[in-house]
Motif scaffolding. Structure first.
Motif, short mmCIF file in Angstrom:
data_model
loop_
_atom_site.label_atom_id
_atom_site.label_comp_id
_atom_site.label_asym_id
_atom_site.label_seq_id
_atom_site.Cartn_x
_atom_site.Cartn_y
_atom_site.Cartn_z
N GLU A 104 45.08 48.99 28.64
CA GLU A 104 45.32 48.23 29.86
C GLU A 104 44.04 48.01 30.65
O GLU A 104 43.84 46.96 31.25
CB GLU A 104 46.35 48.95 30.74
CG GLU A 104 47.78 48.84 30.25
CD GLU A 104 48.06 49.71 29.03
OE1 GLU A 104 47.26 50.65 28.78
OE2 GLU A 104 49.05 49.45 28.33
N GLU A 108 42.84 44.35 31.65
CA GLU A 108 42.63 44.04 33.06
C GLU A 108 41.22 43.49 33.27
O GLU A 108 41.01 42.56 34.05
CB GLU A 108 42.86 45.30 33.88
CG GLU A 108 43.45 45.06 35.25
CD GLU A 108 42.39 44.59 36.23
OE1 GLU A 108 42.63 43.56 36.92
OE2 GLU A 108 41.32 45.22 36.32
N TYR A 111 40.93 39.92 32.07
CA TYR A 111 41.58 39.08 33.06
C TYR A 111 40.66 38.86 34.27
O TYR A 111 40.49 37.74 34.76
CB TYR A 111 42.89 39.75 33.51
CG TYR A 111 43.64 38.98 34.55
CD1 TYR A 111 44.29 37.80 34.22
CD2 TYR A 111 43.72 39.45 35.86
CE1 TYR A 111 44.98 37.08 35.18
CE2 TYR A 111 44.42 38.74 36.82
CZ TYR A 111 45.04 37.56 36.48
OH TYR A 111 45.72 36.87 37.44
#
Length: 118
Positions: A104, A108, A111
């Motif tokens: 994650e 992240e 992103y």
DNA sequence: GTCGCGGCCCTTA
DNA sequence: CTAAGGGCCGCGA
């Protein structure tokens, strides 16, 4: 793609009391082969002043960049202040203090890079 | 576990 | 333009 800005962002996200490797940072930047450039960026301080460059070590846990700090032992001292034990060989135990980033974390970051266009 | 070699890619000369 | 070297890494022996 601005590799150095990415490297700075990744570096900023290394948790307090842990260390990351050059290769790990390069990977999280999306440039798996640019480990050496991470060293260059940090050494030349292209990454910015508020970057915890002392939390970056090589894949063996050795403080290979210690010489680029203001004083030779500064990196060691900064780490010890965070509770990271550094032995006389200027090496840390990656098993214990290495940053185990999650999938994650990586997602992240990608992103974030997209949003920031960097 | 260790060591050595080749690959990597940017920067400087 | 080429050449060398760097805060490196992974793999094979």
């Amino acid at each position: 793609m601005d590799f150095y800005k990415r490297a700075a962002e990744v570096c900023r996200r290394i948790p307090w009391g842990t260390v990351a490797t050059y290769g790990q940072i390069a990977l999280l930047c999306g440039f798996p082969k640019n480990a050496r450039q991470v060293g260059f960026a940090l050494g030349r301080r292209l990454s910015g002043p508020d970057i915890p460059a002392h939390r970056v070590v090589n894949s063996k846990g050795y403080l290979s960049g210690a010489a680029s700090f203001d004083t030779p032992d500064l990196q060691k001292l900064l780490l010890e202040k965070e509770g990271v034990r550094v032995d006389a060989e200027r090496t840390v135990d990656l098993k214990r203090y290495g940053w185990k980033n999650s999938f994650e974390d990586a997602l992240e970051l990608q992103y974030f890079f997209d949003r920031q266009r960097i």
